[in-house]
Scaffold this active site. Structure first.
Site, PDB file in Angstrom:
ATOM      1  N   CYS A   1     -11.029   0.434   7.555  1.00 25.61           N
ATOM      2  CA  CYS A   1     -10.561   1.482   8.153  1.00 25.61           C
ATOM      3  C   CYS A   1     -11.041   2.749   7.279  1.00 25.61           C
ATOM      4  CB  CYS A   1      -9.031   1.547   7.774  1.00 25.61           C
ATOM      5  SG  CYS A   1      -8.159   1.076   6.274  1.00 25.61           S
TER       6      CYS A   1
ATOM      7  N   GLU B   1       0.761  -1.279  -0.113  1.00 28.19           N
ATOM      8  CA  GLU B   1      -0.103  -0.166   0.080  1.00 28.19           C
ATOM      9  C   GLU B   1       1.027   1.063  -0.036  1.00 28.19           C
ATOM     10  OE1 GLU B   1      -4.032  -1.848   2.203  1.00 28.19           O
ATOM     11  OE2 GLU B   1      -2.614  -0.802   3.570  1.00 28.19           O
TER      12      GLU B   1
END
Lengths: 658, 658
Positions: B415, B322
């Site tokens: 998230c 990421e």
């Protein structure tokens, strides 16, 4: 000796296969293969040199590296002959040992023991370590013997237990062929029998219906069947292959579990897993005549090659999951292209070449061997690439998980180095084949190719400076006096012009008897007959299918089977601003002094002058290109396989033309 | 009321900051910020609608989703008021609750309780769950209270304990501001005091010298300092920030540990971690005047924006880790662009805007809000994107870890959704600022902007159909009668032509007083004075810096702050073969019926006819483009934020022009 004959149709499989010594693909008695392997030796030239480095440096360094990394000690501790904790981070540490043993065994089968027998002694020493390690029932995996006792086969998604068993079997087959000894084969057979006693479909009475999420044991079991004749191993491989895609691993594509292989329409998930599985699928199709598996293998090979293969033959576009991407998702800058995936591709394509008789599989093998595979090992045989990108930007600095730009002495996950060793040591398995009608030469080396036609030896000697020169001089050394046969020469797909001289006759690409990539030269042949094939090695610019978004407006430089690249070390101003002028000629120069001797290609280009975009790199002016031509620059392209041998730095395969 | 005044230099920070009600950035008494937040409200228009969906759908659905996913039950079990096992896969499950509480609190601070007080009751119910859960010393993390007891702070690389604490602190600040209640603030303060008693540098007497590998607590501690005045929290944040880059997490870039932030020259590693850390760095620079941290933040923001930001404002090019990629590594087809990274970017850039007074930070905020952030939530507020790619190919099928093409109801790692909720609910914090000399409008909405100059209120009302139309009508509602002041309007970087009408005078882009992105209009102003800003919303084609290899030869369609894209649903023949003709005009049409009302842009193009490449997708013909122009096709581009609201399918931002 006759003139080149007319093209002949692909022959039926030979019923009289001779005692071909080489290779794991010694086909079973009812194989449906179109071709069988022919024997080959490499005595000089390009691959001879690479194999010498493998034999003199890479393979001899293996035991020391396996000792440092803990792999050998794990075997001793498992055997109870040493004390200590498991070393290494993965449950597949043993497989590195097996792959090294396979490499060393192939090496022993070929090499006269000019090393005073040292390699043979090392092999036997390490075979002993392996032979001492199994548990009484034949099970062997040092992680589960030392660390997670009692967890045998409990986590097949992660455990690699059957994967390791597969590499053990392949090593055992190689060791048996090379030495005639059975110590390692016995270990493999006992483990295979144990696996066969444990794994089976519901209703079979076997306790576990399961598959290893990393395929490998499937192709290995077929090889073990070929070596031992034990049909149970073939059946077990068939059971495993058909259990993928049924949710045993949550339906994950990563584990090849999303769709049954018979129904799959595209390669997907972890590239090495996909390719090892497909090698097993093709082995099964070959030995059983299973047309569903054959159709799947052909369909998936074409999907892969047409839409998901980098120009280097590299496979697996994505770092994330080491996976195949979408069709035409072939990034230049972040190509993953694991070395092991290139190896697996070569292994699978050989099986496809034999099964089908088609030349295109060996076209892909050639491209992969000379590019995306060979880049995986340094010229000195001591350092390795795990990932084989097609671009490294100027000033690239490695960050986590992104060490593609540096060759490394060994890896925590060291699957690639011994895998390279075993392919180089067994390279002669990939060079030639035979059928009832003659000999097919798939890859050109200086050396000899030998087949048997109805028991009579056919030997052709070859001399060539391939890939630096396109001339291959062939001489018939042995041939049966009483029959005609066909010498088939693969005309590489990259080659747009060739000539062939034979018996005073010359044919060229316009009138030579080429069919589907095979130049078929019909005999009779007599010892001393000479055939010369001249492939045009004119350097060329290559563009990608326009659907490959990542390299739009770019070309690659190729020559013969070699993909070229620019390296930062040859271009002091950097690579990121370079533009190639495709209208200017390419020139070539052989440089014996450079990188062990390479032909470089020079192209004309310039450096872009980029309008400073300030802090935002997107502009909405009328012109879509906020750059103008700057100073001219001469571009020097080296073969891709030789990159990263002169220190770290930028590299680029695809070059913009505007 | 006067005519537009001359440009004025950036002012010194106001010494007389008024009681601005909003936002986490209520600066400390010795802040070095050039600007302070001004109050704003959004009463109609684009963002009003998005916030209504957030208020009426997304936020109210939160508690149910947090209950289903186990987050709330974990708190009960930790409190001992329920029994059961920990639910969820991650040690940061609690943070989803905190982010929802923060979102709901900002919502409460704004919304008249037209829901009968239901949201307020839900907030107090969940605050009670949180308040009951901590251990006696203030520690709170349900994973470590339920699953890995005794492992507190033992694995800070993975544990997210301080990360969760940070989100708790931010929620507590929001809850305190919104409700005046201290239940949650007390929990946060006790936990912060606990952390402060445990963490500190060697020699401090504190038992642990460590950092959470996922930054977040740093910016949160500064916010807690601002709310409570407790200097220890600021000092603790400073300690944490400077411990990154010293090998506490193995030097991993993923953990922001490769290089100290003061020495860093480029953003790297996990994008959200990098950006949360930099928000904290900027908070510290603001509150302490630390010039080293400020210089680092400015340097890294510019590096990020110039070389590693997608046209949508999306950040983090790589799925793998990421993470940020190399400079200009900005793939179209595999852009990661996590929704949380867009949010973190907006949060960081606001801090930079206040610290420096520069308009460019709000340029990036605008671009991110309208594109790479807003794409993260569906138009109905019920489904989410974790990853925001710029391209989905025709026929794309999701495989593992690649669900970018589908909006999802919730995630195992959830998230993003509550992060979107909290940003939308607190959007008024990002709209305007003030200094001693006046009011700065950063983002254009229909509503009111209010600042205080030496205690006197300044209010400007705005009406606009932005981003559909470029006209912003401003009316001064309150202004001190006795002094001049400057109304500063941000002229977006994307805007190449504008006019401003004020007091009967008209200026345009050629002669208006614009300096570094700020149009400075000097008063005196009186209630009723009107200013009209007209930004040209002409659709435009945008090209990338030529070093962005992935989109060479492509353009994107933009209009105002909006990036547009093609969707498969509007182009039945698919997107992969489409070529845009950049010489033909773009036309626009507002479609109130489509996607909640959007302006679409029509362009002319054609479909490529691709020469069938057979099984190998690379060709070495003279022409580098084995494709010819095919049938003309009209292209319809919708705003990127609205994609994937009409089912799954292909999408494309960058369009080839040849």
């Amino acid at each position: 000796m006759s003139s080149p004959g007319s093209a002949v149709p692909p022959s039926a499989p030979s019923s009289g296969r001779g005692p071909f010594p080489a290779g794991p693909i010694r086909l079973g008695p009812k194989s449906g293969a179109a071709l069988v392997l022919a024997a080959a030796e490499v005595s000089a030239g390009f691959w001879f040199t690479r194999r010498e480095v493998n034999a003199r440096t890479s393979i001899p360094q293996g035991p020391g590296l396996l000792e440092s990394a803990g792999n050998l000690q794990n075997l001793r501790v498992a055997a109870g002959t040493a004390e200590g904790a498991f070393r290494g981070d993965y449950p597949f540490m043993d497989s590195d040992v097996y792959k090294w043993l396979e490499a060393a065994s192939w090496q022993l089968s070929r090499r006269p023991p000019e090393d005073g027998g040292r390699l043979a002694a090392e092999v036997e020493r390490i075979v002993s370590l392996v032979a001492d390690a199994p548990q009484p029932d034949g099970y062997l995996n040092t992680w589960f013997q030392l660390l997670d006792k009692g967890e045998r086969y409990a986590n097949l998604r992660w455990s690699h237990e059957l994967y390791c068993a597969g590499h053990l079997m392949q090593a055992a087959v190689a060791h048996h062929r090379a030495t005639g000894r059975t110590e390692l084969l016995d270990v493999a057979v006992r483990f295979a029998d144990h696996i066969d006693s444990v794994f089976g479909p519901p209703g079979s009475g076997k306790p576990i219906d399961g598959i290893d999420a990393h395929p490998e044991v499937e192709t290995a079991l077929v090889e073990l069947y070929r070596e031992t004749g034990e049909r149970r191993y073939l059946d077990l491989a068939g059971y495993f292959v058909d259990r993928f895609g049924h949710g045993l691993h949550g339906g994950e594509a990563y584990c090849q579990d999303r769709v049954p292989v018979r129904e799959a329409t595209s390669v997907e998930g972890h590239a090495v897993r996909q390719l090892y599985l497909l090698a097993g699928v093709t082995d099964l199709a070959t030995e059983t005549g299973d047309t569903g598996l054959r159709a799947a293998a052909e369909r998936l090979w074409e999907d892969m090659t047409r839409t998901r293969t980098h120009i280097t033959g590299g496979l697996g576009a994505r770092h994330d999951g080491e996976a195949f991407g979408s069709p035409y998702e072939l990034p230049n800058d972040r190509a993953y292209c694991e070395t092991c995936a290139a190896i697996a591709s070569v292994q699978w394509s050989l099986r496809m070449a034999l099964l089908t008789g088609e030349a295109r599989y060996s076209d892909l093998i050639e491209r992969t061997l000379y590019n995306g595979f060979l880049s995986g090992v340094s010229l000195d045989g001591e350092r390795w690439l795990y990932v084989n990108p097609l671009q490294v930007r100027d000033g690239h600095t490695d960050t986590d998980g992104d060490q593609a730009a540096r060759r490394t002495r060994w890896f925590r996950c060291a699957c690639c180095p011994p895998n390279v060793m075993r392919l180089l040591a067994s390279l002669e398995h990939y060079l030639a084949s035979a059928d009832a009608d003659g000999l097919q030469i798939h890859q050109y080396v200086t050396g000899r190719y030998t087949a048997h036609l109805d028991g009579a030896p056919v030997t052709v000697r070859a001399e060539t400076d391939y890939p630096w020169r396109g001339t291959i001089a062939l001489t018939v050394e042995q041939a049966p006096a009483d029959r005609s046969w066909t010498l088939s020469l693969r005309v590489p797909r990259w080659c747009d012009a060739f000539r062939v001289h034979s018996g005073g006759t010359v044919h060229d690409s316009a009138d030579a008897p080429v069919s589907e990539g095979w130049l078929r030269l019909r005999g009779p042949w007599a010892p001393g007959d000479r055939i010369t094939l001249e492939l045009s090695m004119r350097p060329r610019l290559t563009a990608a299918d326009p659907r490959v978004d990542a390299v739009r407006g770019c070309v690659a430089i190729e020559r013969g089977p070699l993909v070229h690249c620019l390296e930062g070390v040859d271009h002091p101003g950097g690579l990121d601003d370079i533009v190639l002028d495709p209208t200017r000629p390419l020139t070539e120069k052989h440089r014996p002094d450079l990188l062990g001797g390479v032909t470089t290609i020079t192209a004309a280009g310039h450096r872009r002058r980029i309008t400073d975009p300030g802090w935002w790199p997107y502009t909405s002016q009328g012109s879509p290109t906020p750059a103008t031509d700057g100073e001219p620059v001469e571009l020097t392209a080296i073969p891709y396989y030789a990159w990263a041998n002169r220190g770290d730095g930028a590299m680029r395969v695809w070059l913009p033309t505007r």
